[in-house]
Scaffold this active site. Structure first.
Site, mmCIF file in Angstrom:
data_model
loop_
_atom_site.group_PDB
_atom_site.id
_atom_site.type_symbol
_atom_site.label_atom_id
_atom_site.label_comp_id
_atom_site.label_asym_id
_atom_site.label_seq_id
_atom_site.Cartn_x
_atom_site.Cartn_y
_atom_site.Cartn_z
ATOM 1 N N HIS A 105 -7.504 27.949 3.997
ATOM 2 C CA HIS A 105 -6.772 29.208 3.808
ATOM 3 C C HIS A 105 -5.745 29.090 2.691
ATOM 4 C CE1 HIS A 105 -8.665 30.957 7.340
ATOM 5 N NE2 HIS A 105 -8.618 29.732 7.818
ATOM 6 N N LYS B 9 12.786 3.387 -12.671
ATOM 7 C CA LYS B 9 13.877 2.742 -11.919
ATOM 8 C C LYS B 9 14.998 2.327 -12.868
ATOM 9 C CE LYS B 9 10.901 0.671 -8.335
ATOM 10 N NZ LYS B 9 10.365 -0.575 -7.773
ATOM 11 N N GLU C 192 -1.670 4.140 -6.911
ATOM 12 C CA GLU C 192 -0.813 3.022 -7.326
ATOM 13 C C GLU C 192 -1.681 1.789 -7.607
ATOM 14 O OE1 GLU C 192 2.381 0.958 -4.866
ATOM 15 O OE2 GLU C 192 3.649 2.345 -5.972
HETATM 16 O O1 F6P Z 1 8.291 1.356 -6.411
HETATM 17 C C1 F6P Z 1 7.019 1.161 -5.865
HETATM 18 C C2 F6P Z 1 7.055 0.208 -4.709
HETATM 19 O O2 F6P Z 1 7.276 -1.080 -5.164
HETATM 20 C C3 F6P Z 1 5.785 0.272 -3.894
HETATM 21 O O3 F6P Z 1 4.768 -0.490 -4.412
HETATM 22 C C4 F6P Z 1 6.279 -0.187 -2.567
HETATM 23 O O4 F6P Z 1 5.396 0.125 -1.521
HETATM 24 C C5 F6P Z 1 7.588 0.550 -2.476
HETATM 25 O O5 F6P Z 1 8.093 0.549 -3.794
HETATM 26 C C6 F6P Z 1 8.594 -0.028 -1.532
HETATM 27 O O6 F6P Z 1 8.894 -1.361 -1.861
HETATM 28 P P1 F6P Z 1 9.692 -2.274 -0.858
HETATM 29 O O7 F6P Z 1 8.869 -2.408 0.390
HETATM 30 O O8 F6P Z 1 9.864 -3.583 -1.562
HETATM 31 O O9 F6P Z 1 10.998 -1.609 -0.567
#
Ligand code: F6P
Length: 515
Positions: free
Chosen positions: A376, A485, A345
């Site tokens: 294994h 998203k 990421e």
């Molecule tokens: O969608 C990725 C992300 O933004 C990550 O970078 C982050 O760790 C995760 O989602 C959770 O985000 P949050 O802590 O804001 O719920």
């Protein structure tokens, strides 16, 4: 300057051409200093980098590359609290979360950073005394962390890794997936009055976490729970949203802590409850010791710098596209997923800081499983497959159990695998031949303690920083998660109505089957 625009990059291209005939066996035979030259101590860890495809000339050019690409200047900017996360205009200061409140290092901090240090310690003290309170609260037998990504992987990995320090009599659960099976599975064994839910979300908007939190609250109320304020706690930098959700106890953190770097913040609360305040502070101290090493050790003896540069050499010059991680300690079973987020990421980017498309590859694919299990399963491919996959072993000298014969067997396997990868076997012919000359690194810990784990994690954070700095990318944003998203939101409403208009034929036919 971006890595590829330096003179050292051009030298490395030439070195890589000459490197086609490099053989680890010859390299060891011709250089009695090789093992010691490519090994070093750093806080909490010893690392042997000698079984890798490089030599002192390559290393010298890589160090020149770091210098010419301004890696150290970039590092110094991070430690000064400058907004190096340019696309979000934020400082990058997770290192401050493990910084001592007082002393010479604290005095040397820029004034604005020092002001944040006070907030850090006020929050840390409050969070740790809350953790101690919960540890003593016999009514709470189960702690459920609801969070995903950085709000899940770090604390989950660390609670497992430090299981020998975990308080007996309490159970720790981690619910991350939007898939309701996970939450349902955890809830079926719980009693509302004995459960503490920690809703962990930096943004407090992540859909996966929000739906799990809403369902957990519904379950709590349906199962006789009444005092939401006692049984739900928020760990977030969005205190306002947590308040709207109905949570009164909040532990905050700041926009300068990236999600995947947040274990050291309030996000670490489940771990603090599990191992207690003192051990949590020891973990912070280990990470801080590694911060100091990264900040002050000369580059040729700076472990995160050396590892990060080796990563660049492999990715861009020898064209190895993945790295396998093999922790030889079963408690490190979530270490690979944790590092996947940290590295992929952070550095899985295709444009530089100015938005220009990069002409070279960035983050390798990181994957792995604890040994000896991996041996294994997929080690076959590492030994005899056509692709060269550098392997990183993490070994821990001392066990916490009382079965010494297991430990010697385990450790002999780490050594044997690294040795077999390197020496190979050519006397048997055909299917039984091992090409050898396969690279590996061994990272060695004396014990899997909070201090050493903290140092090990910080080491990984900084090596990712180093390769990202050479590549000229912003390692601290994550725009690549956004499109999915948005599309999921659209498809969610289409799944409720069956509307497939305007969709591509594949998505449309699949959606029709799912409504
Ligand atoms: O969608 C990725 C992300 O933004 C990550 O970078 C982050 O760790 C995760 O989602 C959770 O985000 P949050 O802590 O804001 O719920």
């Amino acid at each position: 300057m971006r890595g590829d625009q330096t003179a050292a990059w051009q030298d490395l291209i030439k070195q890589a051409e000459a490197f086609a005939g490099f053989d680890l066996r010859d390299a060891f035979a011709s250089d009695p200093q090789r093992a010691s030259h490519f090994s070093q101590e750093a806080p909490g860890v010893f690392a042997d980098l000698s079984k890798n495809h490089w030599d002192v000339k390559v290393e010298a050019d890589l160090l020149a590359l770091a210098e010419q690409a301004g890696v150290l200047t970039h590092r110094n900017r991070m430690f000064k609290g400058e907004a190096i996360n340019a696309t979000e205009n934020r400082a990058v200061m997770h290192w401050l979360l493990r910084h001592p409140a007082e002393g010479a290092a604290a005095d040397a901090l820029p004034a604005s950073v020092k002001a944040s240090l006070k907030d850090v310690h006020d929050t840390l003290n409050a969070m740790l005394s809350f953790a101690e309170k919960i540890r003593e609260d016999a009514q709470i037998t189960d702690v459920v962390n609801i969070g995903i990504g950085g709000s899940d992987l770090g604390p989950q990995m660390a609670v497992l890794a430090l299981q020998s320090f975990v308080l007996k009599g309490k159970r720790f659960h981690f619910v991350s997936n939007v898939d309701g099976h996970e939450l349902a599975n955890v809830l079926q064994d719980l009693k509302a009055e004995n459960t503490l839910f920690l809703v962990a979300s930096k943004s407090f908007t992540t859909v996966d976490t929000m739906i799990n939190a809403v369902s957990a609250k519904r379950w709590f109320e349906a199962h006789g729970g009444t005092v939401v304020s006692r049984h739900f706690v928020a760990l977030t930098s969005n205190i306002e949203a947590a308040g709207k959700f109905g949570i009164q106890t909040c532990f905050g953190f700041w926009d300068w802590v990236g999600g995947r770097y947040s274990l050291w913040s309030a996000i670490g609360l489940p771990l603090a409850i599990a191992i207690g305040a003192d051990k949590f502070r020891e973990m912070l101290a280990g990470a801080h010791a590694m911060d100091q090493h990264f900040q002050h050790a000369e580059t040729a003896q700076n472990l995160p710098v050396r590892l990060g540069l080796l990563d660049v050499w492999y990715r861009n010059f020898l064209r190895y596209t993945s790295r396998c991680l093999a922790p030889y300690h079963s408690a490190l079973k979530r270490f690979a997923p944790y590092l996947q987020q940290l590295e992929m990421e952070s550095n899985g980017k295709q444009v530089d800081q100015t938005g220009q498309v990069l002409p070279y590859g960035t983050s390798p694919v990181l994957w792995g499983e604890p040994g000896t299990n991996g041996q294994h399963a997929f080690f076959q491919m590492l030994h005899q497959g056509r692709d060269v996959v550098p392997l990183e072993f993490v070994a821990v000298k001392n066990a916490t159990h009382a079965m010494p014969d297991h430990q010697t067997l385990l450790l002999s396997n780490v050594l044997a695998q690294a040795q077999a990868l390197m020496v190979g076997k050519s006397d048997a012919g055909g299917h039984k031949n091992f090409p050898g000359n396969r690279p590996s690194t061994i990272v060695l810990l004396e014990d899997l303690t909070p201090f050493n784990l903290g140092a090990l994690i910080a080491l990984q954070e900084h090596r990712v920083f180093v390769s990202g700095a050479v590549w000229g990318i912003n390692s601290f944003d994550q725009w690549g998660v956004e499109l999915g998203k948005v599309l999921a939101k659209d498809l969610h409403s289409r799944l409720l109505t069956g509307d497939v208009s305007g969709l591509d034929a594949s998505t449309a036919q699949l959606l029709k089957r799912l409504v």
